[in-house]
Design a protein around this motif. Sequence first.
Motif, PDB file in Angstrom:
ATOM      1  N   ILE A  79      31.427 -38.714  -9.184  1.00  0.00           N
ATOM      2  CA  ILE A  79      32.112 -39.882  -9.143  1.00  0.00           C
ATOM      3  C   ILE A  79      33.833 -39.393  -9.200  1.00  0.00           C
ATOM      4  CG2 ILE A  79      32.638 -42.189 -10.562  1.00  0.00           C
ATOM      5  CD1 ILE A  79      29.943 -41.946 -11.890  1.00  0.00           C
ATOM      6  N   ALA A  80      34.196 -38.851 -10.163  1.00  0.00           N
ATOM      7  CA  ALA A  80      35.748 -38.415 -10.098  1.00  0.00           C
ATOM      8  C   ALA A  80      35.850 -37.713  -8.681  1.00  0.00           C
ATOM      9  CB  ALA A  80      35.971 -37.298 -11.082  1.00  0.00           C
ATOM     10  N   GLY A  81      35.130 -37.152  -8.146  1.00  0.00           N
ATOM     11  CA  GLY A  81      35.545 -36.516  -6.723  1.00  0.00           C
ATOM     12  C   GLY A  81      35.602 -37.585  -5.718  1.00  0.00           C
ATOM     13  N   LYS A  82      34.986 -38.848  -5.929  1.00  0.00           N
ATOM     14  CA  LYS A  82      34.993 -39.712  -4.857  1.00  0.00           C
ATOM     15  C   LYS A  82      35.861 -40.688  -4.929  1.00  0.00           C
ATOM     16  CE  LYS A  82      30.451 -41.182  -4.915  1.00  0.00           C
ATOM     17  NZ  LYS A  82      29.206 -41.916  -4.684  1.00  0.00           N
ATOM     18  N   MET A  83      36.504 -40.824  -6.408  1.00  0.00           N
ATOM     19  CA  MET A  83      37.452 -41.575  -6.727  1.00  0.00           C
ATOM     20  C   MET A  83      38.939 -41.475  -5.890  1.00  0.00           C
ATOM     21  SD  MET A  83      38.799 -42.590 -10.788  1.00  0.00           S
ATOM     22  CE  MET A  83      37.379 -42.069 -11.133  1.00  0.00           C
ATOM     23  N   ASP A  84      39.618 -42.564  -5.823  1.00  0.00           N
ATOM     24  CA  ASP A  84      40.930 -42.577  -5.280  1.00  0.00           C
ATOM     25  C   ASP A  84      41.655 -41.599  -6.267  1.00  0.00           C
ATOM     26  OD1 ASP A  84      44.007 -43.547  -5.110  1.00  0.00           O
ATOM     27  OD2 ASP A  84      43.283 -44.207  -3.343  1.00  0.00           O
ATOM     28  N   GLY A  85      42.491 -40.795  -5.357  1.00  0.00           N
ATOM     29  CA  GLY A  85      43.285 -39.554  -6.296  1.00  0.00           C
ATOM     30  C   GLY A  85      44.085 -40.059  -7.390  1.00  0.00           C
ATOM     31  N   GLN A  86      44.954 -41.177  -6.696  1.00  0.00           N
ATOM     32  CA  GLN A  86      45.868 -41.770  -7.805  1.00  0.00           C
ATOM     33  C   GLN A  86      45.253 -42.414  -9.020  1.00  0.00           C
ATOM     34  OE1 GLN A  86      48.759 -44.733  -5.167  1.00  0.00           O
ATOM     35  NE2 GLN A  86      46.654 -44.410  -4.002  1.00  0.00           N
ATOM     36  N   LEU A  87      44.162 -42.909  -8.795  1.00  0.00           N
ATOM     37  CA  LEU A  87      43.357 -43.463  -9.916  1.00  0.00           C
ATOM     38  C   LEU A  87      42.733 -42.598 -10.910  1.00  0.00           C
ATOM     39  CD1 LEU A  87      41.992 -46.746  -8.175  1.00  0.00           C
ATOM     40  CD2 LEU A  87      43.785 -46.609  -9.677  1.00  0.00           C
ATOM     41  N   ALA A  88      42.172 -41.500 -10.143  1.00  0.00           N
ATOM     42  CA  ALA A  88      41.809 -40.383 -11.092  1.00  0.00           C
ATOM     43  C   ALA A  88      42.740 -39.774 -11.806  1.00  0.00           C
ATOM     44  CB  ALA A  88      41.302 -39.231  -9.966  1.00  0.00           C
ATOM     45  N   SER A  89      44.108 -39.781 -11.321  1.00  0.00           N
ATOM     46  CA  SER A  89      44.885 -39.073 -12.175  1.00  0.00           C
ATOM     47  C   SER A  89      45.340 -39.923 -13.466  1.00  0.00           C
ATOM     48  CB  SER A  89      46.177 -38.741 -11.475  1.00  0.00           C
ATOM     49  OG  SER A  89      46.022 -37.890 -10.404  1.00  0.00           O
ATOM     50  N   TYR A  90      45.480 -41.303 -13.278  1.00  0.00           N
ATOM     51  CA  TYR A  90      45.595 -42.230 -14.195  1.00  0.00           C
ATOM     52  C   TYR A  90      44.530 -42.463 -15.223  1.00  0.00           C
ATOM     53  CZ  TYR A  90      46.665 -46.662 -16.371  1.00  0.00           C
ATOM     54  OH  TYR A  90      46.620 -47.606 -17.271  1.00  0.00           O
ATOM     55  N   PHE A  91      43.199 -42.467 -14.709  1.00  0.00           N
ATOM     56  CA  PHE A  91      42.129 -42.601 -15.742  1.00  0.00           C
ATOM     57  C   PHE A  91      41.581 -41.370 -16.229  1.00  0.00           C
ATOM     58  CE2 PHE A  91      41.884 -46.714 -13.461  1.00  0.00           C
ATOM     59  CZ  PHE A  91      41.066 -47.570 -14.335  1.00  0.00           C
ATOM     60  N   ARG A  92      42.254 -40.096 -15.840  1.00  0.00           N
ATOM     61  CA  ARG A  92      41.910 -38.994 -16.792  1.00  0.00           C
ATOM     62  C   ARG A  92      43.151 -38.704 -17.733  1.00  0.00           C
ATOM     63  NH1 ARG A  92      41.723 -36.043 -12.440  1.00  0.00           N
ATOM     64  NH2 ARG A  92      43.857 -35.285 -12.576  1.00  0.00           N
ATOM     65  N   THR A  93      42.575 -38.562 -18.859  1.00  0.00           N
ATOM     66  CA  THR A  93      43.722 -38.578 -19.981  1.00  0.00           C
ATOM     67  C   THR A  93      44.366 -37.291 -19.862  1.00  0.00           C
ATOM     68  OG1 THR A  93      41.993 -37.925 -21.530  1.00  0.00           O
ATOM     69  CG2 THR A  93      42.415 -40.191 -21.584  1.00  0.00           C
TER      70      THR A  93
END
Length: 569
Positions: free
Chosen positions: A145-159
Motif C-alpha cells: 500500500i505504501a508503495g502505491k501511495m502518492d509520494g507526498q502523502l506517504a511522506s506525511y502519513f509516515r511518522t
Amino acid sequence: MKGMKKIRAGIAAIGFLCASALAGGCFPRPAPDGEAVDLGKSQLYVGNFDGGVGSVWLEELKAAFEAEYAETSFEENKTGVQVILDKKKAGFLGNALLATIGGERDDVFFTEGIKYYDYINKGVLADITDIVTAPLSEYGEEASIAGKMDGQLASYFRTGDGKYYALPFYDAYFGMFYDLDLFDEYGFWLAAGKSAEGVDLGDPSRVMNLFVKSARDARAAGPDGKAGTADDGLPATYADFYALLEYMSNNTVTPLVWTGAYPIYLQRFVNAVWADAAGREEFARNFSLSGTATGLIDPDTRQPVADAAITPSNGYILQKQKAKYDALTFADALVKPGRSGQYYYPELSFSGSLTHTGAQRTFLYSRYKGAGEEIAMLIEGNWWEMESRGVFAELSDKPGFSRAERRIGFMPVPKPAAADVGKPRTVLSSNDSACFISAKSSGVRLELAKKFLRFCHAEAGLRLFNRVVGMARPYEYTMGDADFAGSSYYAREMYNVRKTADIVYEYSDAPVFINNSSFLDPIGIGFSSRVSGADYSNPMWNFHDHADLTPEKYFKGLYDYQSAVWKLA
C-alpha cells in the motif's frame, strides 16, 4: 484453531486470537439500519462519514469482502465475516470524531477533516505499519500500500519513527465542472489560432470570432499548449476565459453557478486557482516553509522582487507570491459584471438559500429546461456527482440526461497569461480525508480490520471506488474501458486527472507544519487579508460585497496581515 480455516486460492493464512479478546466483549451488539447480527459469522464494524462521497461504494466493498471470506473461519463455531456499517455525518467528522472515537463501536473509519497528528497524539489510532508496508501478495500484487501511495502523502502519513497510523482516503478537487454537450451545442470552444489576449471583449463580434463556427472547425490548444490533447478548445489563459464568459452571456447562457449556503466552497476554489498559478513546488512551500521562493512580487507595486530563502520565521514572505495576486484577479473578474453589463452567475449563488445540492440540481436540470435556462459550469468539489445521484435518477428517463450519458468535464484552470501556457496543470487536493483503525480494536476484530483495509487498497478495491463514486484515490492503479462500463464520463475524467496532472496537497512532513497545522491551514494562510482595518478571508464573497475592494488592495493586505500575526510554535 489451526486447521479450522478454509484457505481460498491466493489468500494467505493468518493466525487469529480467540473471541474472548474482542473489544467490547463477547456478545454481539445490534446492527444499524435494521441489519441483524449473524451469530454464525465474525463481525467487523466500519464507520463511514456519510457525506459527499456517500456509502454506496462501501456497501459494494462490504459485499465483496464478505464474499471473499464466506468460507473462512476466524472464530470457533463461526464461518465467514459480517461487515456492519455505521453511517453518520457530523459525528464522524474531524474533531467531533476525535472527541468520541473512544466510545464508538467501530473498528475501521473512513472520514475527512482530520488533523492526523492530533489523532496520533491522542493515542486513538492503531499502528497499521505492518499492513501498509507488506506487499499485497494475497491479491497477486507485488507492491505494498505504501508503495502505491502518492509520494507526498506517504511522506506525511509516515511518522518520524517510520510508523503508519492512517491512510489517505480520496482526492478532493475543487474547481469548475462543465457540460461538454452544452459546449458542443453552442460552440463554446476556442478556434485554432485564436487568443483573446488584447481583444476588446466589449465587442460581441470580436468575441464571437474567437470561437469555432462548426463541429468541424479545429480547436485551439488549451492551457497545456499542445494541439491534439484533451484540453483543446478550452481557455488557455485568463483572457480566454473572460472571453468565454462574455460569449456565453451573449448567447443567453449563464456561465456559472455555485452554492451560496457554504462560503467555504469559494475559499477552496480560489485556493485551487492559486495552486495552479503557483505550480506544485511553490504552492507546497507554503507548508514546508523551506527552500527558495520564486515568483514573488512587491505588495505595493506588484513588480517582481528577488527570490527569497524561506524559513519558519519569515514564512509570511510567501504572501508575496504572484500566484496569489493572479488568483485574486481571477476571483474578482468572476463576480463583477462583465463587459455586457451582465453577471456571470445567478444572484442566488450569493444567497444562503442555495445549498450545494441545490446548485447541483440547478446545473443538471438547466440544459434540460432549454434556451434561456442553461448553465454551463458548476463550481463545486469533485464529489458532487455522487451527491447528485438522485437528480440523475430523476432525469434518467430523458434521453441523454442519465449519469451514464451525461458528459461533465473538470475544466483545467486557465493560465494567468500567454507566457504561462504549457506549464503543468496543478490540481489541489484538500479535505484532509483518511481511513484508519481505532486503537481500541483488538483480537479477531483487529485482524479483520487490517484485512479489510488491505482489501480496500488492493487494485480491485481502488477501481471499485473510482468507478462507483466518480473520484480518484491517491494511489497507483489502472483502469480501462471495462472498468468504466456502466459508470460515467465524469468517473473517467477524475481518473485521468489523477494520472496526468501535478496533484498537490495541503500537507508537509516538515516538523514546522506538523506542530502548526492549524495555523498553516490554507483557509487561514490562504487569503486572510487586512485592508484599512477590515479583515477579509473569502475573496469572491468579499469582492461581491465590497465594490471598493480591489485585487490590488486585497493583495497588499495579505502581506500586511500575515506579517503582523505570524507566530509559529
